[in-house]
Scaffold this active site. Structure first.
Site, PDB file in Angstrom:
ATOM      1  N   VAL A 104       1.037  -1.271   0.045  1.00 48.03           N
ATOM      2  CA  VAL A 104       0.350   0.234  -0.095  1.00 48.03           C
ATOM      3  C   VAL A 104       0.718   1.030  -0.347  1.00 48.03           C
ATOM      4  O   VAL A 104       0.231   2.117  -0.690  1.00 48.03           O
ATOM      5  CB  VAL A 104      -1.104   0.101   1.220  1.00 48.03           C
ATOM      6  CG1 VAL A 104      -0.047   0.077   2.303  1.00 48.03           C
ATOM      7  CG2 VAL A 104      -1.544   1.078   0.609  1.00 48.03           C
ATOM      8  N   GLU A 162      -7.689  -2.556   6.027  1.00 43.33           N
ATOM      9  CA  GLU A 162      -6.991  -3.272   7.152  1.00 43.33           C
ATOM     10  C   GLU A 162      -6.189  -3.934   6.962  1.00 43.33           C
ATOM     11  O   GLU A 162      -6.168  -4.463   5.952  1.00 43.33           O
ATOM     12  CB  GLU A 162      -8.811  -3.405   7.841  1.00 43.33           C
ATOM     13  CG  GLU A 162      -9.668  -4.830   6.698  1.00 43.33           C
ATOM     14  CD  GLU A 162      -8.846  -5.870   5.882  1.00 43.33           C
ATOM     15  OE1 GLU A 162      -7.678  -5.958   7.177  1.00 43.33           O
ATOM     16  OE2 GLU A 162      -8.384  -6.077   4.916  1.00 43.33           O
ATOM     17  N   GLY A 304      -5.747  -7.078   1.090  1.00 42.66           N
ATOM     18  CA  GLY A 304      -6.406  -6.240   2.089  1.00 42.66           C
ATOM     19  C   GLY A 304      -5.231  -4.930   2.699  1.00 42.66           C
ATOM     20  O   GLY A 304      -5.013  -4.687   1.487  1.00 42.66           O
ATOM     21  N   GLU A 305      -4.817  -4.373   3.303  1.00 42.02           N
ATOM     22  CA  GLU A 305      -4.207  -3.200   4.312  1.00 42.02           C
ATOM     23  C   GLU A 305      -4.720  -2.130   2.856  1.00 42.02           C
ATOM     24  O   GLU A 305      -3.925  -0.835   2.270  1.00 42.02           O
ATOM     25  CB  GLU A 305      -2.846  -3.261   3.599  1.00 42.02           C
ATOM     26  CG  GLU A 305      -2.587  -4.158   2.355  1.00 42.02           C
ATOM     27  CD  GLU A 305      -0.545  -4.044   2.130  1.00 42.02           C
ATOM     28  OE1 GLU A 305      -0.155  -3.716   1.902  1.00 42.02           O
ATOM     29  OE2 GLU A 305      -0.485  -4.938   3.903  1.00 42.02           O
ATOM     30  N   ALA A 306      -5.761  -1.778   2.354  1.00 41.45           N
ATOM     31  CA  ALA A 306      -6.356  -0.945   1.524  1.00 41.45           C
ATOM     32  C   ALA A 306      -5.972  -0.897   0.291  1.00 41.45           C
ATOM     33  O   ALA A 306      -5.908  -0.083  -0.228  1.00 41.45           O
ATOM     34  CB  ALA A 306      -6.435   0.357   2.181  1.00 41.45           C
TER      35      ALA A 306
END
Length: 338
Positions: A104, A162, A304-306
């Site tokens: 990210v 998240e 994940g992790e945006a």
């Protein structure tokens, strides 16, 4: 009617949310009809601009202060053998975000996006949802309020994501609690559990929803009983953005499960949101269908992790900048259709 309980403030916000600005949308569509292109030629990019205008309340929407917010939490349900990685990885990945080493971080650099990382008491996992409620009402409401800080300092586009070992099990439990079906319908490999791990996940989801069955008619109760801190914070961030008229891009399965809580509480609560992408986690597509959301991207991502939301932010920036800077037929001296 209020009871003085912590969730009352959340319920009040859900009943008093700002609505879309129709005049801004009309202005965007009028300008779009004058740009040097056939009507509708930019497809969903045109929809994105109208959506941004509706929620920013601007005739000429912009993306100048985009923020990617990553919320990290730990979960007691990991004790049920539902995760492929040890719980310590959550804190290790938070450090990786802070040091600029995660995927990210690179996507944010590419598209000039701000990144905020919210660490939610990682040393104190929520309670095991197969044995107890994850949080009490006061903690859940306070965590939602904390999530509203994602837009502090100002932003004009919020990407919500998240990090949390075990949280695809939590997302599955929330989805099962909110929409029913079978536990197996909502579980998937997450970060890479094997077939036995999938069985443990489904079993944990089944036992958790059975334990809390009497409370599943209240979406906020579903969140506090079957959720986790990062999911409560994401729900709060999405709601807080709505109150400030900030458009939101929702990341993958876990972020969508958090958003689903708001949808079940008020079906219009996600009108200011777009699904950034559909992840490779099998149940994400089904959950998006329940919410009536069409994802912007389908890249087979499941990190994940945006990361998916950050990728979609690049598309949103392109849409807004194209609309703002294209010439009109008149200014370019190009003949419009007869």
């Amino acid at each position: 009617m209020t009871t003085g309980l912590p969730f009352d403030d959340i319920r009040n916000l859900l009943s008093t949310m700002p609505q879309a600005d129709g005049s801004a949308v009309a202005a965007v569509r009028e300008r779009d009809g004058q740009l040097t292109k056939p009507p509708g030629a930019l497809g969903r990019l045109e929809e994105i601009v109208a959506w941004m205008a509706a929620w920013q309340g601007r005739d000429m929407p912009r993306v100048e202060r985009p923020v990617v917010a990553v919320f990290a939490g730990n979960h007691g349900v990991v004790a049920q053998g539902v995760a492929a990685y040890p719980q310590a990885v959550t804190a290790q990945m938070v450090a990786n975000f802070q040091n600029g080493g995660a995927a990210v971080n690179q996507i944010c650099k590419t598209f000039d996006l701000g990144l905020k990382v919210f660490e939610l008491a990682l040393e104190r996992p929520t309670r095991d949802i197969t044995q107890d409620a994850a949080m009490d009402e006061a903690e859940c409401a306070a965590t939602m309020a904390y999530g509203m800080e994602a837009t502090a300092g100002g932003c004009d586009l919020l990407c919500v994501g998240e990090m949390g070992i075990g949280n695809t099990t939590i997302a599955a439990a929330l989805s099962h609690g909110l929409f029913g079906g079978k536990a197996e319908d909502w579980v998937g490999p997450g970060t890479g559990v094997d077939s036995e791990g999938l069985k443990r996940k489904a079993d944990a989801v089944r036992r958790a929803t059975a334990l809390h069955k009497a409370h599943l008619d209240d979406p906020l109760e579903v969140l506090r009983r079957l959720g986790g801190r990062e999911l409560a914070a994401m729900a709060g961030a999405i709601l807080g953005a709505r109150m400030q008229r900030v458009p939101v891009l929702i990341d993958g399965y876990v972020a969508t499960a958090a958003a689903a809580v708001l949808f079940k509480a008020n079906p219009s609560a996600l009108d200011h949101c777009m699904a950034a992408h559909v992840s490779a986690e099998p149940a994400h597509k089904a959950l998006l269908a329940k919410l009536g959301m069409k994802p912007l991207l389908d890249l087979g991502m499941r990190l994940g992790e945006a990361s998916g939301a950050a990728m979609a932010a690049g598309v949103v920036k392109a849409a807004v900048n194209t609309h703002a800077n294209m010439a009109t037929f008149a200014s370019a001296g190009v003949s419009d259709k007869g």
